[in-house]
Design a protein around this motif. Structure first.
Motif, short mmCIF file in Angstrom:
data_model
loop_
_atom_site.label_atom_id
_atom_site.label_comp_id
_atom_site.label_asym_id
_atom_site.label_seq_id
_atom_site.Cartn_x
_atom_site.Cartn_y
_atom_site.Cartn_z
N LEU A 22 0.81 -1.21 0.00
CA LEU A 22 0.00 0.00 0.00
C LEU A 22 0.85 1.27 0.00
N ASP A 23 2.15 1.11 -0.02
CA ASP A 23 3.07 2.25 -0.06
C ASP A 23 3.68 2.35 -1.46
N PRO A 24 3.46 3.46 -2.19
CA PRO A 24 3.99 3.59 -3.55
C PRO A 24 5.49 3.37 -3.65
N VAL A 203 5.30 4.97 -12.88
CA VAL A 203 3.92 5.15 -13.33
C VAL A 203 3.01 4.11 -12.67
N TYR A 204 3.44 2.87 -12.65
CA TYR A 204 2.63 1.80 -12.04
C TYR A 204 2.36 2.10 -10.57
N SER A 205 3.38 2.55 -9.84
CA SER A 205 3.25 2.74 -8.40
C SER A 205 2.22 3.79 -8.03
N TYR A 206 1.99 4.78 -8.91
CA TYR A 206 1.00 5.82 -8.62
C TYR A 206 -0.30 5.63 -9.39
N VAL A 235 -1.30 -1.70 -16.27
CA VAL A 235 -1.20 -2.19 -14.90
C VAL A 235 -1.37 -3.71 -14.85
N LYS A 236 -2.35 -4.22 -15.56
CA LYS A 236 -2.60 -5.66 -15.57
C LYS A 236 -1.43 -6.41 -16.20
#
Length: 295
Positions: A22-24, A203-206, A235-236
């Protein structure tokens, strides 16, 4: 179970709702180690042996501990684990420009929604962390993350105090950011065609939290799905290739096992730090609530 051949240990906040964390920043470090094929043992901060470090993400390399994803990535590059190896000068320049845009337009909205928006922070994000992390790390972590988000938003809006005005502005900026990312990505698998880089990780993390977390007061996820389906597919795609073991079913505040496996014991100093910290937090709470006053 730990990887017996692991050279490094990466301490991260646990994940849920289909997120590896849950932490970017923790998401970034986990993805980096997987994309760069780093021999790394991922350790969740739900156990005392990990949370005693009071820092996530953090990478342990022998007797050295590296904190923050930026420093972790730099350290791994020096060890020849480089996800950006082979990028041209032009691609490096584009990486810096797009990363700056993500940090300026998309990150602030996620920070606001997670830690400042009253309903989301008090009914979803903070309760989840309070249950998922062990005492007193849960107090330290949530206070630190909330303060960090407040500092970020205050730096952007030094004269504005109305949260609705701030949220509207941040949402418009994020929409512009999502649109730009969709255009740059186009029909490619990743931002530089078929090879993922640090830009894809950022990009994925946010982006993934917007699509996966069940936010109560906003619905940015459905907006992204409807307006920029290529971003959801992005993302997928990363989930399937680099996090195939991710759990899709949310634990939804279910207590995480807090065992100390692999024979890692908590040091006496760590126990003292944790105990003193817990007592200090309780005393601060009592004094703030007026249950006790100095005479």
């Amino acid at each position: 179970m730990a990887n017996e051949t692991a050279k490094f240990k990466l301490n991260v906040v646990p994940g849920d709702y289909g997120l590896v964390s849950l932490d970017p920043e923790c998401i970034q470090s986990i993805l980096y180690t997987r994309m760069a094929k780093v021999p790394c043992d991922i350790r969740l901060s739900s156990s005392y042996r990990v949370c005693a470090l009071f820092s996530t993400p953090s990478l342990v390399d022998g007797n050295e501990t590296i904190r923050s994803h930026q420093d972790i990535a730099q350290h791994l590059r020096m060890k020849n684990y480089n996800v950006d190896f082979g990028l041209t000068r032009n691609q490096c320049s584009r990486t810096l420009a797009i990363s700056s845009m993500v940090n300026e337009k998309i990150k602030p909205l996620l920070e606001f929604i997670m830690w400042i928006d009253k309903r989301n922070s008090e009914e979803l994000i903070i309760p989840w962390h309070m249950k998922a992390l062990c005492i007193p790390f849960n107090y330290f972590y949530t206070n630190q993350r909330k303060q960090s988000a407040e500092n970020l938003i205050e730096s952007i809006f030094p004269m504005e105090e109305n949260p609705e005005v701030i949220k509207d502005y941040l949402t418009k900026a994020a929409i512009d950011g999502f649109s730009s990312l969709s255009v740059v990505l186009g029909g490619n698998e990743y931002f530089f065609e078929k090879t993922p880089t640090s830009l894809d990780i950022l990009v994925y993390s946010y982006l993934a939290p917007f699509l996966k977390l069940p936010f109560l007061a906003v619905d940015i996820g459905n907006m992204v799905r409807n307006m920029w389906p290529s971003l959801e597919k992005f993302v997928k795609r990363i989930d399937a290739k680099y996090i195939p073991d991710i759990i899709d079913n949310p634990r939804n505040l279910v207590q995480i096992e807090r065992n100390m496996d692999n024979g890692d014991d908590v040091s006496i100093s760590a126990i003292i730090i944790l105990s003193v910290s817990a007592v200090s937090l309780v005393m601060t709470f009592i004094i703030q609530k007026g249950f006790f006053r100095w005479r």
